[in-house]
Design a protein around this motif. Sequence first.
Motif, PDB file in Angstrom:
ATOM      1  N   GLU A  31       0.778  -1.329   0.473  1.00  0.00           N
ATOM      2  CA  GLU A  31      -0.401   0.111  -0.289  1.00  0.00           C
ATOM      3  C   GLU A  31       0.600   1.513  -0.305  1.00  0.00           C
ATOM      4  OE1 GLU A  31      -3.042   1.116  -0.661  1.00  0.00           O
ATOM      5  OE2 GLU A  31      -4.246  -1.878   0.038  1.00  0.00           O
ATOM      6  N   ASN A  32       1.216   1.075  -1.100  1.00  0.00           N
ATOM      7  CA  ASN A  32       2.277   2.588  -1.366  1.00  0.00           C
ATOM      8  C   ASN A  32       2.099   3.144  -2.573  1.00  0.00           C
ATOM      9  OD1 ASN A  32       4.728   1.234  -2.226  1.00  0.00           O
ATOM     10  ND2 ASN A  32       5.128   0.522  -1.078  1.00  0.00           N
ATOM     11  N   GLU A  33       3.003   4.342  -2.777  1.00  0.00           N
ATOM     12  CA  GLU A  33       3.251   4.723  -3.888  1.00  0.00           C
ATOM     13  C   GLU A  33       4.443   4.140  -5.305  1.00  0.00           C
ATOM     14  OE1 GLU A  33       6.888   8.346  -4.060  1.00  0.00           O
ATOM     15  OE2 GLU A  33       5.301   8.629  -3.059  1.00  0.00           O
ATOM     16  N   ASN A  34       4.679   3.430  -5.073  1.00  0.00           N
ATOM     17  CA  ASN A  34       5.072   2.090  -5.609  1.00  0.00           C
ATOM     18  C   ASN A  34       4.329   1.145  -6.260  1.00  0.00           C
ATOM     19  OD1 ASN A  34       8.161   3.619  -5.657  1.00  0.00           O
ATOM     20  ND2 ASN A  34       7.938   2.698  -3.706  1.00  0.00           N
ATOM     21  N   ASN A  35       3.114   1.276  -5.735  1.00  0.00           N
ATOM     22  CA  ASN A  35       2.753  -0.147  -7.013  1.00  0.00           C
ATOM     23  C   ASN A  35       0.853   0.667  -7.410  1.00  0.00           C
ATOM     24  OD1 ASN A  35       0.278  -0.546  -5.100  1.00  0.00           O
ATOM     25  ND2 ASN A  35       1.958  -0.897  -3.145  1.00  0.00           N
ATOM     26  N   ARG A  36       1.296   2.103  -6.927  1.00  0.00           N
ATOM     27  CA  ARG A  36      -0.280   2.458  -7.375  1.00  0.00           C
ATOM     28  C   ARG A  36       0.239   3.605  -8.984  1.00  0.00           C
ATOM     29  NH1 ARG A  36      -3.192   4.504  -2.467  1.00  0.00           N
ATOM     30  NH2 ARG A  36      -3.316   2.226  -1.031  1.00  0.00           N
ATOM     31  N   GLY A  37      -1.071   3.618  -9.797  1.00  0.00           N
ATOM     32  CA  GLY A  37      -0.794   4.972 -10.761  1.00  0.00           C
ATOM     33  C   GLY A  37       0.232   4.423 -11.931  1.00  0.00           C
ATOM     34  N   GLY A  38       0.125   3.556 -12.842  1.00  0.00           N
ATOM     35  CA  GLY A  38       0.898   3.170 -13.696  1.00  0.00           C
ATOM     36  C   GLY A  38       0.890   3.876 -14.712  1.00  0.00           C
ATOM     37  N   GLY A  39       0.284   5.378 -15.210  1.00  0.00           N
ATOM     38  CA  GLY A  39      -0.185   5.997 -16.124  1.00  0.00           C
ATOM     39  C   GLY A  39       0.754   7.489 -15.292  1.00  0.00           C
ATOM     40  N   VAL A  40      -0.219   7.916 -14.671  1.00  0.00           N
ATOM     41  CA  VAL A  40       0.011   9.067 -13.474  1.00  0.00           C
ATOM     42  C   VAL A  40      -0.278   8.584 -12.173  1.00  0.00           C
ATOM     43  CG1 VAL A  40      -1.176  11.554 -12.995  1.00  0.00           C
ATOM     44  CG2 VAL A  40      -1.243  10.278 -15.577  1.00  0.00           C
ATOM     45  N   TYR A  41       0.966   8.723 -11.399  1.00  0.00           N
ATOM     46  CA  TYR A  41       0.786   9.415 -10.144  1.00  0.00           C
ATOM     47  C   TYR A  41       0.357  10.493  -9.531  1.00  0.00           C
ATOM     48  CZ  TYR A  41       0.927   8.402  -4.819  1.00  0.00           C
ATOM     49  OH  TYR A  41       1.116   7.595  -3.535  1.00  0.00           O
ATOM     50  N   VAL A  42      -0.709  10.591  -8.462  1.00  0.00           N
ATOM     51  CA  VAL A  42      -0.583  12.123  -7.800  1.00  0.00           C
ATOM     52  C   VAL A  42      -1.007  11.510  -6.315  1.00  0.00           C
ATOM     53  CG1 VAL A  42      -2.743  14.238  -7.291  1.00  0.00           C
ATOM     54  CG2 VAL A  42      -2.613  12.868  -9.813  1.00  0.00           C
ATOM     55  N   PRO A  43      -0.465  11.872  -5.474  1.00  0.00           N
ATOM     56  CA  PRO A  43      -0.955  11.582  -4.270  1.00  0.00           C
ATOM     57  C   PRO A  43      -1.808  11.350  -3.778  1.00  0.00           C
ATOM     58  CG  PRO A  43       1.613  12.662  -4.510  1.00  0.00           C
ATOM     59  CD  PRO A  43       0.430  13.291  -5.556  1.00  0.00           C
ATOM     60  N   ALA A  44      -1.825  10.704  -2.541  1.00  0.00           N
ATOM     61  CA  ALA A  44      -3.320  10.296  -1.832  1.00  0.00           C
ATOM     62  C   ALA A  44      -3.570  11.056  -1.771  1.00  0.00           C
ATOM     63  CB  ALA A  44      -3.325   9.185  -0.687  1.00  0.00           C
ATOM     64  N   ALA A  45      -5.548  10.944  -2.520  1.00  0.00           N
ATOM     65  CA  ALA A  45      -6.450  12.560  -1.458  1.00  0.00           C
ATOM     66  C   ALA A  45      -5.633  13.690  -2.079  1.00  0.00           C
ATOM     67  CB  ALA A  45      -6.600  12.508   0.025  1.00  0.00           C
ATOM     68  N   THR A  46      -5.908  14.144  -3.256  1.00  0.00           N
ATOM     69  CA  THR A  46      -5.270  15.452  -3.859  1.00  0.00           C
ATOM     70  C   THR A  46      -5.780  15.382  -5.182  1.00  0.00           C
ATOM     71  OG1 THR A  46      -2.547  14.935  -2.670  1.00  0.00           O
ATOM     72  CG2 THR A  46      -2.315  16.491  -4.932  1.00  0.00           C
ATOM     73  N   TYR A  47      -6.913  15.796  -5.430  1.00  0.00           N
ATOM     74  CA  TYR A  47      -7.811  16.040  -6.255  1.00  0.00           C
ATOM     75  C   TYR A  47      -7.006  17.657  -7.397  1.00  0.00           C
ATOM     76  CZ  TYR A  47     -10.022  13.043  -3.334  1.00  0.00           C
ATOM     77  OH  TYR A  47      -9.880  11.703  -2.152  1.00  0.00           O
ATOM     78  N   ALA A  48      -6.523  18.558  -6.493  1.00  0.00           N
ATOM     79  CA  ALA A  48      -6.189  19.414  -7.494  1.00  0.00           C
ATOM     80  C   ALA A  48      -5.717  19.184  -9.106  1.00  0.00           C
ATOM     81  CB  ALA A  48      -5.472  20.646  -6.801  1.00  0.00           C
ATOM     82  N   PRO A  49      -4.492  18.396  -9.181  1.00  0.00           N
ATOM     83  CA  PRO A  49      -4.092  18.288  -9.758  1.00  0.00           C
ATOM     84  C   PRO A  49      -5.099  17.764 -11.053  1.00  0.00           C
ATOM     85  CG  PRO A  49      -2.548  17.667  -8.305  1.00  0.00           C
ATOM     86  CD  PRO A  49      -3.408  18.025  -7.973  1.00  0.00           C
ATOM     87  N   LEU A  50      -4.802  18.257 -12.399  1.00  0.00           N
ATOM     88  CA  LEU A  50      -5.535  17.791 -13.236  1.00  0.00           C
ATOM     89  C   LEU A  50      -4.658  17.144 -14.549  1.00  0.00           C
ATOM     90  CD1 LEU A  50      -8.370  18.556 -14.612  1.00  0.00           C
ATOM     91  CD2 LEU A  50      -7.560  20.604 -15.108  1.00  0.00           C
ATOM     92  N   VAL A  51      -5.209  16.208 -14.931  1.00  0.00           N
ATOM     93  CA  VAL A  51      -5.180  15.376 -16.306  1.00  0.00           C
ATOM     94  C   VAL A  51      -6.522  15.915 -17.259  1.00  0.00           C
ATOM     95  CG1 VAL A  51      -4.961  13.382 -16.942  1.00  0.00           C
ATOM     96  CG2 VAL A  51      -4.177  13.928 -14.693  1.00  0.00           C
ATOM     97  N   LEU A  52      -5.836  16.419 -18.382  1.00  0.00           N
ATOM     98  CA  LEU A  52      -7.287  17.118 -19.055  1.00  0.00           C
ATOM     99  C   LEU A  52      -6.718  17.052 -20.709  1.00  0.00           C
ATOM    100  CD1 LEU A  52      -9.329  18.980 -19.423  1.00  0.00           C
ATOM    101  CD2 LEU A  52      -8.123  20.868 -19.832  1.00  0.00           C
ATOM    102  N   ASP A  53      -7.678  16.506 -21.575  1.00  0.00           N
ATOM    103  CA  ASP A  53      -7.169  15.839 -22.962  1.00  0.00           C
ATOM    104  C   ASP A  53      -6.448  14.459 -23.288  1.00  0.00           C
ATOM    105  OD1 ASP A  53      -9.357  17.282 -24.211  1.00  0.00           O
ATOM    106  OD2 ASP A  53      -8.863  19.455 -24.296  1.00  0.00           O
ATOM    107  N   CYS A  54      -6.374  13.930 -22.353  1.00  0.00           N
ATOM    108  CA  CYS A  54      -5.250  12.599 -22.376  1.00  0.00           C
ATOM    109  C   CYS A  54      -5.334  11.430 -23.282  1.00  0.00           C
ATOM    110  CB  CYS A  54      -3.911  12.732 -20.802  1.00  0.00           C
ATOM    111  SG  CYS A  54      -3.307  14.169 -20.984  1.00  0.00           S
ATOM    112  N   LEU A  55      -4.561  10.408 -23.781  1.00  0.00           N
ATOM    113  CA  LEU A  55      -5.053   9.237 -23.514  1.00  0.00           C
ATOM    114  C   LEU A  55      -3.973   8.081 -22.119  1.00  0.00           C
ATOM    115  CD1 LEU A  55      -6.202   6.736 -25.059  1.00  0.00           C
ATOM    116  CD2 LEU A  55      -4.411   6.887 -27.422  1.00  0.00           C
ATOM    117  N   ILE A  56      -5.199   7.833 -21.857  1.00  0.00           N
ATOM    118  CA  ILE A  56      -3.912   6.856 -20.972  1.00  0.00           C
ATOM    119  C   ILE A  56      -4.323   5.419 -21.669  1.00  0.00           C
ATOM    120  CG2 ILE A  56      -3.060   6.659 -19.056  1.00  0.00           C
ATOM    121  CD1 ILE A  56      -4.249   8.822 -18.415  1.00  0.00           C
TER     122      ILE A  56
END
Length: 223
Positions: A31-56
């Motif tokens: 349960e850590n950042e090394n096994n989450r978000g293969g395309g994009v990882y944003v720190p847990a419970a952080t929602y301000a970072p925006l991924v817009l018009d992307c293909l993942i």
Amino acid sequence: GPNAVRCVYLAKGSLEGFTLTGGATDSLNLENENNRGGGVYVPAATYAPLVLDCLITNCASVRGGGLHAGTAKRCVFVDNYAQNNSSALRGSYAHHCLLARNRTGGNTAGSAAGYGWAFSCTLADNEGRAGDSMSFYNCILTEPSIGGRHFDCCLSGGTVPPVTNDACFADAPLFANAAAGDYRLASGSPCVDRANLAYLDNRFGTDLDGALRMQNARIDLGA
């Protein structure tokens, strides 16, 4: 494995107009950042970072194969993989996104999206479940959703002990050509003009296709 590299680590700011492919994390079930978000990882419970018009696409992780946390708008998540759950996204806000053909490696308990919020999204042809402990608003789901909250959604895949099913229906969504990857709504779809305007982030904004969401004073379900 331990030498895997994800595409983007996004602690702040925005990522707009990119194709992200081939990113991965370690495969150890921790349960850590090394096994989450293969395309994009944003720190847990952080929602301000925006991924817009992307293909993942073609990204892999234990959890959140495509995206972990953050907010995605008008993004396509296709053919991503999670060995545990949330093959497309986990713990994220998603608006006007398509999640299609994401994979769980045959794990029927796995899901395309988990532990987040989806508004005006289409989840179709994903392995396992569409959602796990998700809240869906004005969405289309063609696979089962477990332990979820559903508001004004097309639930053609059904639900497994839902927390809430409010103003939902189970008719087939009638896509234009799902076999060819076209998940736009065909003429006569029960999802046309069906959305609840209260759940739109911007009713005068654009959908995944770039068209105005508002047409003849009504808005469709899905992306």
